[in-house]
Design a protein around this motif. Structure first.
Motif, mmCIF file in Angstrom:
data_model
loop_
_atom_site.group_PDB
_atom_site.id
_atom_site.type_symbol
_atom_site.label_atom_id
_atom_site.label_comp_id
_atom_site.label_asym_id
_atom_site.label_seq_id
_atom_site.Cartn_x
_atom_site.Cartn_y
_atom_site.Cartn_z
ATOM 1 N N GLY A 1 0.795 -1.219 0.000
ATOM 2 C CA GLY A 1 0.000 0.000 0.000
ATOM 3 C C GLY A 1 0.826 1.267 0.000
ATOM 4 O O GLY A 1 0.283 2.357 0.131
ATOM 5 N N CYS A 2 2.141 1.143 -0.199
ATOM 6 C CA CYS A 2 2.978 2.337 -0.159
ATOM 7 C C CYS A 2 3.054 3.023 -1.516
ATOM 8 O O CYS A 2 3.616 4.098 -1.630
ATOM 9 C CB CYS A 2 4.387 1.994 0.314
ATOM 10 N N GLY A 3 2.492 2.384 -2.551
ATOM 11 C CA GLY A 3 2.484 3.010 -3.873
ATOM 12 C C GLY A 3 3.540 2.496 -4.821
ATOM 13 O O GLY A 3 3.638 2.943 -5.949
ATOM 14 N N LYS A 4 4.320 1.503 -4.383
ATOM 15 C CA LYS A 4 5.412 1.033 -5.248
ATOM 16 C C LYS A 4 4.889 0.290 -6.478
ATOM 17 O O LYS A 4 5.370 0.500 -7.589
ATOM 18 C CB LYS A 4 6.377 0.128 -4.452
ATOM 19 N N THR A 5 3.861 -0.560 -6.278
ATOM 20 C CA THR A 5 3.317 -1.295 -7.419
ATOM 21 C C THR A 5 2.575 -0.355 -8.366
ATOM 22 O O THR A 5 2.670 -0.494 -9.589
ATOM 23 C CB THR A 5 2.395 -2.429 -6.934
ATOM 24 N N ALA B 1 14.679 2.984 -3.747
ATOM 25 C CA ALA B 1 13.771 4.058 -3.359
ATOM 26 C C ALA B 1 12.866 3.481 -2.281
ATOM 27 O O ALA B 1 12.148 2.519 -2.526
ATOM 28 C CB ALA B 1 12.945 4.533 -4.551
ATOM 29 N N VAL B 2 12.931 4.057 -1.069
ATOM 30 C CA VAL B 2 12.070 3.573 0.012
ATOM 31 C C VAL B 2 10.797 4.399 -0.011
ATOM 32 O O VAL B 2 10.849 5.626 0.014
ATOM 33 C CB VAL B 2 12.755 3.702 1.381
ATOM 34 N N MET B 3 9.645 3.703 -0.117
ATOM 35 C CA MET B 3 8.370 4.415 -0.215
ATOM 36 C C MET B 3 7.508 4.105 0.989
ATOM 37 O O MET B 3 7.572 3.026 1.565
ATOM 38 C CB MET B 3 7.644 4.011 -1.504
ATOM 39 N N ASN B 4 6.689 5.095 1.352
ATOM 40 C CA ASN B 4 5.758 4.920 2.458
ATOM 41 C C ASN B 4 4.556 5.812 2.227
ATOM 42 O O ASN B 4 4.715 6.998 1.962
ATOM 43 C CB ASN B 4 6.445 5.265 3.787
ATOM 44 N N GLU B 5 3.375 5.242 2.293
ATOM 45 C CA GLU B 5 2.130 5.993 2.142
ATOM 46 C C GLU B 5 2.146 6.891 0.916
ATOM 47 O O GLU B 5 1.734 8.046 0.985
ATOM 48 C CB GLU B 5 1.842 6.797 3.407
ATOM 49 N N GLY B 6 2.639 6.362 -0.189
ATOM 50 C CA GLY B 6 2.596 7.105 -1.444
ATOM 51 C C GLY B 6 3.764 8.051 -1.664
ATOM 52 O O GLY B 6 3.904 8.600 -2.750
#
Lengths: 289, 369
Positions: free
Chosen positions: B42-46, B208-213
């Motif tokens: 759900g962090c937006g990576k996909t 790239a570390v992603m979190n909440e978009g």
């Protein structure tokens, strides 16, 4: 311990038989035995029009089935083939939309496909008789726009018979095609699009081949009963385009000539079997997952 | 590897209704690098990957592929290929036909297709499996067919959507090395999406570390691990002890802060943090040393200790009740410690980092396993 193991093993060997048993008994009682009596009947002869048929290896019933009713056979299979094709053309897009675009309405939409068929088969066919009648709106509109001549009719034409067959057996095409399409992983379509296929090529190369088992099952479910049907030809056709079902019905119930009727049924079965096997070969269904 | 940018994500935002899946992502992926997008589900990576592939369109911003704006170009006209999560191999086609699919779509001459398919099957070590159907292959083999099917098109970039998720641990580790080998061999840019930090650290040139978009940090595995830019990155990659602190002095590149027990700590300065600001002091469990009989460092009480072979894992508690985890190697001369004993925690000058305090992470530590 060992004893119990043995018992377990014994149970394991009987279990399949127990499970298959009812099916096998059913097949013997309600299929092989009737088939056998039908075969005997087909090879029987009547001494006179009013005497009982007697088994006598009377092969003439078969030859007369071909010589006298060849037209009806040809017509039956042509009409059934046409109805099957039409049903496929109508059912495929319908099933496709329900399977891929139906979302949460899938089951409702499927229900709507089936609901009309809760009405009695005969009533629905008779309804078509009214709809297509010479005084009906459809005919007058078609006459008005010039598609039909001023004295053109729909009822009692091959078109009406094929239309009736298509309509009556449509759900048998929709449901298996839907099931086959529904099973297809939408990511396969993504994969095809990712691999440089536009939507149409993705459909031709991925979706359609994977739906073939459904197309195959649906075609059989429509074709076989349609080819043997007599109700549609009886109500929507005329005496010049009667089908083999009408002949069998007439021989059994009107002429009471059981041997000829039985021989006709046998020939019909044989032809259907040949067609089904040929069809399976063409579609290559054995190879499909 | 050059610094040439193959994929440029320019201020891309993606909304699904009111939900913001990707929030102003802005970065470039270089030619030939192994680039990972890492984050929890759900962090937006996909979604970002699907926008690069063309399955989704950005709500705002643009995506450039080798300089060309492809934001509105359908997937079949983009020279990128995807390895899908569950492979999405065509079950009705043989392995060779699966691999040939893209080339046939592009109407490559038949002879070339045959040659390239054979070549690529050799690269993924499946040369003898061309005639099989996907269902007749193991998970790892299917995975390699999916790779070959994508790579055979010589894409500008290969997009991998959690491709190892369906494999068991052993096979996953083998495939990690295998993926690296193949990437070196073909020299194509890999964009790899994963929620597994170890996988990302093992394979990537940059992460790239992603979190909440949002993209929290982009850097090499070493940078991400040793110099996390936020509490989230520190907690998500490896284990981290996060202690509340208050900024004291900022002196050029160095800054000092004070922990709740009055201990002064020193670390690299953080832009925008000045005296009196709340901050978080981060330190990795393996950067800590335990000592007895000194007054240096933070004093803490041993709550529990677990012998784990190469190291001993200490669970400690400060006087203020902050839990701390320390990993101590066998070389350190520690007296026998028991739960309840008091120790001093120390670290090298560059062992810790000061981070901006995240409101939602007000709790003093986040130690994921």
């Amino acid at each position: 311990m060992i004893e119990r193991d043995d018992q377990g093993r014994k149970r394991a060997t009987i279990a399949p038989w127990l499970l298959q048993g009812p099916g096998i008994v059913f097949l013997i009682v309600f299929f092989f035995f009737p088939l056998y009596t039908l075969g005997r009947m087909a090879l029987s002869a009547r001494a006179s029009r009013f005497s009982d048929p007697v088994f006598s290896w009377h092969w003439d019933n078969f030859s007369s089935a071909f010589s006298k009713y060849g037209d009806q056979f040809t017509r039956s299979f042509l009409y059934a083939a046409a109805a099957t094709l039409l049903a496929l053309v109508i059912a495929y897009p319908l099933a496709y939309v329900i399977a891929f675009r139906g979302g949460r309405f899938k089951n409702v939409l499927l229900g709507l496909v089936v609901v009309p068929f809760f009405t009695n088969f005969l009533i629905r066919t008779l309804a078509w008789k009214t709809i297509l009648g010479d005084q009906g709106t459809v005919v007058s509109v078609l006459r008005g726009v010039g598609i039909l001549g001023s004295s053109g009719t729909l009822l009692r034409t091959p078109l009406a018979v094929i239309g009736g067959l298509t309509y009556n057996f449509l759900p048998f095409m929709v449901l298996p095609v839907y099931v086959a399409l529904e099973k297809i992983d939408p990511r396969l379509v993504d994969a095809a699009r990712d691999l440089y296929s536009d939507t149409w090529r993705a459909f031709r190369k991925v979706v359609f081949p994977l739906s073939l088992p459904g197309v195959f099952a649906g075609s059989l479910l429509v074709f076989i009963p349609a080819a043997g049907d007599f109700v549609n030809a009886y109500y929507l056709g005329n005496t010049n385009n009667s089908m083999i079902g009408n002949v069998v019905q007439n021989q059994f119930l009107v002429q009471v000539d059981y041997p000829v009727a039985a021989a006709l049924s046998f020939v019909f079965m044989a032809i259907v079997m040949v067609i089904v096997i040929a069809y399976a070969r063409v579609l290559g269904t054995e190879d499909l997952v | 590897m050059t610094d040439e940018t193959v994929i440029a994500i320019e201020h891309v935002t993606k909304r699904f209704g009111a939900f913001v899946a990707v929030d102003d992502a802005d970065f470039g992926i270089r030619r030939g690098e192994f680039f990972s997008m890492l984050g929890p589900s759900g962090c937006g990576k996909t979604t970002t990957l699907r926008m690069i592939a063309g399955f989704e369109q950005p709500s705002e911003g643009a995506i450039r592929l080798v300089g060309e704006d492809v934001s509105r170009v359908p997937p079949y006209k983009r020279n990128v290929n995807t390895v899908f999560q569950q492979y999405a191999l065509f079950p009705h086609l043989s392995v060779s036909a699966n691999v040939a699919f893209g080339l046939q779509s592009k109407k490559v001459p038949k002879a070339d297709i045959a040659r390239r398919v054979d070549e690529m099957l050799a690269v993924v070590r499946l040369a003898d499996f061309g005639a099989r159907k996907p269902a007749q292959l193991s998970g790892g083999q299917q995975q390699r067919v999916a790779l070959a099917r994508a790579l055979v098109n010589y894409p500008s970039a290969l997009l991998l959507d959690e491709p190892l998720g369906a494999l068991d641990l052993k096979l996953r580790q083998t495939m990690q090395l295998e993926l690296k080998r193949i990437q070196r061999e073909v020299g194509i840019t890999f964009v790899f999406v994963t929620h597994d930090q170890e996988e990302a650290l093992t394979m990537s040139d940059r992460i790239a570390v992603m979190n909440e978009g949002r993209v929290e940090q982009i850097g090499t595995p070493e940078e991400i691990y040793h110099q996390p830019a936020s509490e989230f990155v520190a907690g998500f990659i490896g284990m981290a002890n996060l202690l509340p602190a208050t900024m004291e002095n900022v002196d050029g590149a160095r800054a000092t802060a004070v922990l709740p027990d009055g201990t002064a700590v020193s670390a690299a300065a953080v832009e925008g943090l000045t005296r009196g600001d709340p901050a978080t002091f981060m330190i990795r469990p393996e950067r800590m040393q335990l000592q007895v009989g000194t007054s240096e460092g933070i004093s803490a009480e041993v709550v529990d200790l677990v012998f784990q072979g190469p190291l001993i894992r200490f669970e400690l508690k400060t006087a203020q009740g902050c839990p701390i985890v320390a990993h101590v190697g066998p070389d350190e001369n520690l007296p026998l410690l028991r739960p309840g004993d008091r120790v001093q925690i120390t670290w090298d000058a560059d062992g810790g980092r000061l981070l901006r305090r995240h409101e939602q992470m007000a709790a003093s530590t986040a130690v994921p396993n």
